[in-house]
Motif scaffolding. Structure first.
Motif, PDB file in Angstrom:
ATOM      1  N   PRO A 128       0.812  -1.217   0.000  1.00 25.23           N
ATOM      2  CA  PRO A 128       0.000   0.000   0.000  1.00 25.23           C
ATOM      3  C   PRO A 128       0.850   1.274   0.000  1.00 25.23           C
ATOM      4  N   LEU A 129       0.334   2.260  -0.688  1.00 31.29           N
ATOM      5  CA  LEU A 129       0.964   3.581  -0.725  1.00 31.29           C
ATOM      6  C   LEU A 129       0.421   4.420   0.421  1.00 31.29           C
ATOM      7  N   HIS A 130       1.286   5.170   1.056  1.00 26.17           N
ATOM      8  CA  HIS A 130       0.851   6.077   2.108  1.00 26.17           C
ATOM      9  C   HIS A 130       0.152   7.283   1.482  1.00 26.17           C
ATOM     10  N   PRO A 131      -0.634   7.996   2.255  1.00 25.90           N
ATOM     11  CA  PRO A 131      -1.339   9.156   1.703  1.00 25.90           C
ATOM     12  C   PRO A 131      -0.362  10.161   1.099  1.00 25.90           C
ATOM     13  N   PRO A 132      -0.706  10.751  -0.035  1.00 24.53           N
ATOM     14  CA  PRO A 132       0.199  11.730  -0.643  1.00 24.53           C
ATOM     15  C   PRO A 132       0.439  12.937   0.265  1.00 24.53           C
ATOM     16  N   GLU A 133      -0.517  13.219   1.148  1.00 18.72           N
ATOM     17  CA  GLU A 133      -0.341  14.342   2.071  1.00 18.72           C
ATOM     18  C   GLU A 133       0.850  14.138   2.996  1.00 18.72           C
ATOM     19  N   ASP A 145       2.363  21.540   7.527  1.00 20.63           N
ATOM     20  CA  ASP A 145       1.374  20.590   8.047  1.00 20.63           C
ATOM     21  C   ASP A 145       1.958  19.771   9.188  1.00 20.63           C
ATOM     22  N   TYR A 146       3.205  19.362   9.020  1.00 24.13           N
ATOM     23  CA  TYR A 146       3.889  18.579  10.049  1.00 24.13           C
ATOM     24  C   TYR A 146       3.973  19.378  11.357  1.00 24.13           C
ATOM     25  N   SER A 147       4.323  20.659  11.257  1.00 26.45           N
ATOM     26  CA  SER A 147       4.398  21.513  12.455  1.00 26.45           C
ATOM     27  C   SER A 147       3.040  21.624  13.139  1.00 26.45           C
ATOM     28  N   LYS A 148       1.974  21.722  12.338  1.00 30.29           N
ATOM     29  CA  LYS A 148       0.617  21.774  12.902  1.00 30.29           C
ATOM     30  C   LYS A 148       0.268  20.467  13.610  1.00 30.29           C
ATOM     31  N   TRP A 149       0.711  19.346  13.048  1.00 31.17           N
ATOM     32  CA  TRP A 149       0.458  18.033  13.648  1.00 31.17           C
ATOM     33  C   TRP A 149       1.112  17.957  15.027  1.00 31.17           C
ATOM     34  N   ILE A 150       2.379  18.326  15.097  1.00 27.61           N
ATOM     35  CA  ILE A 150       3.115  18.268  16.369  1.00 27.61           C
ATOM     36  C   ILE A 150       2.477  19.209  17.392  1.00 27.61           C
ATOM     37  N   ALA A 151       2.123  20.420  16.955  1.00 28.92           N
ATOM     38  CA  ALA A 151       1.505  21.397  17.857  1.00 28.92           C
ATOM     39  C   ALA A 151       0.179  20.879  18.394  1.00 28.92           C
ATOM     40  N   CYS A 152      -0.617  20.269  17.541  1.00 29.02           N
ATOM     41  CA  CYS A 152      -1.908  19.715  17.958  1.00 29.02           C
ATOM     42  C   CYS A 152      -1.707  18.592  18.971  1.00 29.02           C
ATOM     43  N   ASP A 153      -0.778  17.669  18.702  1.00 28.20           N
ATOM     44  CA  ASP A 153      -0.503  16.583  19.650  1.00 28.20           C
ATOM     45  C   ASP A 153      -0.163  17.158  21.022  1.00 28.20           C
ATOM     46  N   CYS A 188      -5.146  14.548  15.220  1.00 27.57           N
ATOM     47  CA  CYS A 188      -4.263  15.683  14.930  1.00 27.57           C
ATOM     48  C   CYS A 188      -3.648  15.571  13.542  1.00 27.57           C
ATOM     49  N   MET A 189      -3.264  14.349  13.150  1.00 29.25           N
ATOM     50  CA  MET A 189      -2.702  14.155  11.814  1.00 29.25           C
ATOM     51  C   MET A 189      -3.725  14.517  10.748  1.00 29.25           C
ATOM     52  N   ILE A 190      -4.963  14.042  10.922  1.00 27.81           N
ATOM     53  CA  ILE A 190      -6.015  14.340   9.933  1.00 27.81           C
ATOM     54  C   ILE A 190      -6.280  15.842   9.894  1.00 27.81           C
ATOM     55  N   GLU A 191      -6.340  16.458  11.068  1.00 34.33           N
ATOM     56  CA  GLU A 191      -6.587  17.905  11.123  1.00 34.33           C
ATOM     57  C   GLU A 191      -5.469  18.688  10.427  1.00 34.33           C
ATOM     58  N   ALA A 192      -4.229  18.310  10.696  1.00 36.65           N
ATOM     59  CA  ALA A 192      -3.087  19.051  10.140  1.00 36.65           C
ATOM     60  C   ALA A 192      -2.914  18.821   8.642  1.00 36.65           C
ATOM     61  N   PHE A 193      -2.945  17.569   8.229  1.00 40.66           N
ATOM     62  CA  PHE A 193      -2.669  17.258   6.823  1.00 40.66           C
ATOM     63  C   PHE A 193      -3.924  17.286   5.957  1.00 40.66           C
ATOM     64  N   GLY A 194      -5.087  17.157   6.588  1.00 41.44           N
ATOM     65  CA  GLY A 194      -6.332  17.180   5.832  1.00 41.44           C
ATOM     66  C   GLY A 194      -6.887  18.571   5.644  1.00 41.44           C
ATOM     67  N   GLY A 195      -6.264  19.561   6.249  1.00 47.93           N
ATOM     68  CA  GLY A 195      -6.680  20.942   6.065  1.00 47.93           C
ATOM     69  C   GLY A 195      -7.945  21.308   6.817  1.00 47.93           C
ATOM     70  N   GLU A 196      -8.285  20.532   7.837  1.00 51.54           N
ATOM     71  CA  GLU A 196      -9.493  20.835   8.601  1.00 51.54           C
ATOM     72  C   GLU A 196      -9.203  21.853   9.661  1.00 51.54           C
TER      73      GLU A 196
END
Length: 196
Positions: A128-133, A145-153, A188-196
């Motif tokens: 399987p391929l990982h999400p392009p995001e 996006d990565y910075s937003k993920w870490i901040a959210c966590d 947090c990953m979905i929020e950061a990389f999904g643009g929510e």
């Protein structure tokens, strides 16, 4: 298990073993069959070249950001079956995932790409391929996006330190992590990389 989160190489293993879930999205219905690797000819104006699906994304199952851990494991079954058929030691899930079928294959204890590159090449069309995001080569906003993920966590109580290359994170030492660490990290990953 190592503290380092490296979702490019070990996401599925870490997510399913529930250390801090970094699983991503996928269509579970297409997960078990996998894709046969058949060479196809690709021509160009200068005479052509040969390319196989193992060298591209053609036909490989695609994990989505919102794929559950169970769906992701199902998606990996064709790849794991291929590894097993090529002599890589693969065990069944045991008690690692109680809700899974008893015959569910588990991940090898080796880095197949490094230790058995010929097998990785033969089975890549089923992996399987990982999400392009989550791919810095495909997501021009990856580091933001990565910075937003870490901040959210961290904001939600999952205390982590980012890796400088954006390849994952480490737990902050001496901190008791919340019981729902997997859920926090996934949301947090979905929020950061999904643009929510």
């Amino acid at each position: 298990m190592p503290n380092k989160k490296n979702f490019f190489l070990t996401c599925a293993v870490l997510a399913v073993t529930l250390t801090a879930g970094c699983s991503s999205g996928a269509d579970a219905e297409t997960s078990e069959a996998g894709v046969d690797s058949v060479a196809e000819s690709v021509g160009d104006a200068k005479g052509g070249s040969s390319k196989s699906p193992a060298d591209s994304d053609t036909g490989r199952p695609r994990i989505r950001l919102d794929t559950t851990q169970f769906e992701e494991i199902r998606m990996y079954q064709g790849y794991l079956r291929c590894l097993k058929d090529h002599g890589v030691p693969i065990s069944v899930k045991g008690n690692k995932m109680p809700e899974a079928d008893p015959g569910t294959l588990w991940f090898p204890n080796i880095d197949v790409a490094e230790e058995r590159p010929e097998v990785e090449k033969a089975c890549l069309g089923k992996k399987p391929l990982h999400p392009p995001e989550l791919d810095p080569q495909k997501n021009p906003d990856y580091m933001d996006d990565y910075s937003k993920w870490i901040a959210c966590d961290n904001r939600r109580g999952l205390k982590v330190d980012p890796l400088p290359d954006g390849g994952g994170w480490n737990y902050k030492p001496g901190v008791t992590q919340p019981r729902n660490a997997d859920q926090i990290d996934k949301e947090c990953m979905i929020e950061a990389f999904g643009g929510e």
